[in-house]
Design a protein around this motif. Structure first.
Motif, PDB file in Angstrom:
ATOM      1  N   LYS A 112       0.858  -1.172   0.000  1.00 25.30           N
ATOM      2  CA  LYS A 112       0.000   0.000   0.000  1.00 25.30           C
ATOM      3  C   LYS A 112       0.909   1.242   0.000  1.00 25.30           C
ATOM      4  O   LYS A 112       0.498   2.327  -0.317  1.00 25.30           O
ATOM      5  N   GLU A 138      -0.922  -9.121   3.047  1.00 25.16           N
ATOM      6  CA  GLU A 138      -0.255 -10.366   3.457  1.00 25.16           C
ATOM      7  C   GLU A 138      -0.598 -11.554   2.560  1.00 25.16           C
ATOM      8  O   GLU A 138       0.106 -12.551   2.532  1.00 25.16           O
ATOM      9  N   ASP A 151       4.679  -3.643   4.410  1.00 25.02           N
ATOM     10  CA  ASP A 151       3.404  -3.323   5.058  1.00 25.02           C
ATOM     11  C   ASP A 151       3.612  -2.867   6.500  1.00 25.02           C
ATOM     12  O   ASP A 151       4.706  -2.965   7.046  1.00 25.02           O
ATOM     13  N   GLU A 154       2.372  -4.119  13.442  1.00 25.52           N
ATOM     14  CA  GLU A 154       2.208  -3.604  14.808  1.00 25.52           C
ATOM     15  C   GLU A 154       2.660  -4.701  15.769  1.00 25.52           C
ATOM     16  O   GLU A 154       3.700  -4.613  16.384  1.00 25.52           O
ATOM     17  N   THR A 155       1.891  -5.773  15.853  1.00 24.88           N
ATOM     18  CA  THR A 155       2.282  -6.897  16.717  1.00 24.88           C
ATOM     19  C   THR A 155       3.002  -7.982  15.907  1.00 24.88           C
ATOM     20  O   THR A 155       3.667  -8.835  16.482  1.00 24.88           O
ATOM     21  N   GLY A 156       2.816  -7.973  14.598  1.00 22.19           N
ATOM     22  CA  GLY A 156       3.420  -9.015  13.752  1.00 22.19           C
ATOM     23  C   GLY A 156       2.496 -10.223  13.601  1.00 22.19           C
ATOM     24  O   GLY A 156       2.802 -11.176  12.886  1.00 22.19           O
ATOM     25  N   THR A 158      -0.531 -10.570  12.153  1.00 25.55           N
ATOM     26  CA  THR A 158      -1.154 -10.808  10.841  1.00 25.55           C
ATOM     27  C   THR A 158      -0.185 -11.549   9.925  1.00 25.55           C
ATOM     28  O   THR A 158      -0.562 -12.513   9.255  1.00 25.55           O
TER      29      THR A 158
HETATM   30  C1  PRP Z   1      -2.384  -3.108   9.202  1.00 19.18           C
HETATM   31  C2  PRP Z   1      -1.529  -3.925   8.262  1.00 19.18           C
HETATM   32  C3  PRP Z   1      -1.661  -5.324   8.768  1.00 19.18           C
HETATM   33  C4  PRP Z   1      -1.969  -5.161  10.234  1.00 19.18           C
HETATM   34  C5  PRP Z   1      -0.744  -5.442  11.037  1.00 19.18           C
HETATM   35  O1  PRP Z   1      -3.655  -2.996   8.716  1.00 19.18           O
HETATM   36  O2  PRP Z   1      -1.905  -3.765   6.926  1.00 19.18           O
HETATM   37  O3  PRP Z   1      -2.673  -6.012   8.074  1.00 19.18           O
HETATM   38  O4  PRP Z   1      -2.359  -3.816  10.448  1.00 19.18           O
HETATM   39  O5  PRP Z   1      -0.999  -5.494  12.416  1.00 19.18           O
HETATM   40  P1  PRP Z   1      -0.339  -6.626  13.314  1.00 19.18           P
HETATM   41  O6  PRP Z   1       1.140  -6.611  13.070  1.00 19.18           O
HETATM   42  O7  PRP Z   1      -0.653  -6.207  14.730  1.00 19.18           O
HETATM   43  O8  PRP Z   1      -0.966  -7.919  12.956  1.00 19.18           O
HETATM   44  P2  PRP Z   1      -4.685  -1.958   9.368  1.00 19.18           P
HETATM   45  O9  PRP Z   1      -5.299  -2.559  10.564  1.00 19.18           O
HETATM   46  O10 PRP Z   1      -3.950  -0.662   9.603  1.00 19.18           O
HETATM   47  O11 PRP Z   1      -5.807  -1.813   8.300  1.00 19.18           O
HETATM   48  P3  PRP Z   1      -5.762  -1.352   6.782  1.00 19.18           P
HETATM   49  O12 PRP Z   1      -5.187  -2.519   6.016  1.00 19.18           O
HETATM   50  O13 PRP Z   1      -7.188  -1.103   6.450  1.00 19.18           O
HETATM   51  O14 PRP Z   1      -4.888  -0.118   6.705  1.00 19.18           O
END
Ligand code: PRP
Length: 202
Positions: A112, A138, A151, A154-156, A158
């Motif tokens: 993105k 992903e 991408d 945050e926590t890794g 996903t």
């Molecule tokens: C983001 C990103 C991942 C997820 C990662 O999406 O694209 O899919 O967060 O988070 P994690 O490491 O905690 O699993 P977001 O929730 O920002 O939504 P979006 O794709 O609509 O921007």
């Protein structure tokens, strides 16, 4: 009156909590309403990537947005304050067990964050093909759309749940308070007072 564009979801809620602490008023968007007016503030509930647009055009004086969104386009705005919310990084995601092969003649990347990814590889003088996606990034390497992804992590979780491993970090991000330049000069006292009060609650 100050108009403040907030990114729909958790960051908006966490920002409104800070405003509650700073100004002693409770701020909650009603049901599906996209405007919340109270105590000299008008909050707008907008899509994350649209926050800088509202602020750039002066439809909002201030906004709250992730550094990663600001990096993706060059906006002529003032960065006022790191709100230390929504901390995350923009990083590579690779199929588990694979490494980024910098010797490959061309790497295909789905993301993105086209501009951020492009800049990263320009600095390394490497040829890459970037495929723009709007979500569920992903998935792309799992079905052969690309070699790897860039991408938000945050926590890794996903990436992990989709058989990917977090690779090198390109940038760290967190939500920042931004200001429209004209608003900043026209409403300087109001804006600096707000900045100080919010800063005191970080
Ligand atoms: C983001 C990103 C991942 C997820 C990662 O999406 O694209 O899919 O967060 O988070 P994690 O490491 O905690 O699993 P977001 O929730 O920002 O939504 P979006 O794709 O609509 O921007």
């Amino acid at each position: 009156m100050l108009t403040i564009a907030l990114p729909k979801g958790r960051i908006a809620e966490e920002t409104l909590d800070k405003f509650e602490k700073a100004f002693g008023e409770k701020f909650i968007f009603e049901d599906r309403k996209l405007i919340l007016e109270k105590a000299g503030f008008r909050f707008l509930n907008v899509r994350n990537q649209d926050v800088p647009t509202y602020v750039m055009h002066g439809a909002a004086d201030l906004g709250v947005v992730g550094l990663d969104v600001l990096e993706e386009k060059e906006y002529d705005l003032i960065k006022l304050l790191d709100l230390q919310l929504g901390r995350c990084k923009v990083a590579f995601g690779l199929r588990a067990g694979e490494q980024l092969d910098f010797n490959k003649s061309k790497i295909t990347i789905a993301t993105k964050h086209e501009v951020i990814a492009k800049k990263y590889f320009e600095q390394k003088a490497m040829a890459v093909e970037i495929i723009k996606l709007y979500g569920s990034i992903e998935l792309a390497p799992l079905v052969g759309l690309c070699d790897c992804i860039v991408d938000i992590v945050e926590t890794g979780e996903t990436m992990k749940q989709n058989g990917l491993e977090v690779g090198p970090t390109i940038m760290e991000s967190s939500a920042h308070l931004i200001a429209n330049k004209n608003s900043f000069y026209a409403k300087k006292d109001l804006i600096l007072d707000l900045k100080e009060r919010i800063e005191a609650h970080l």
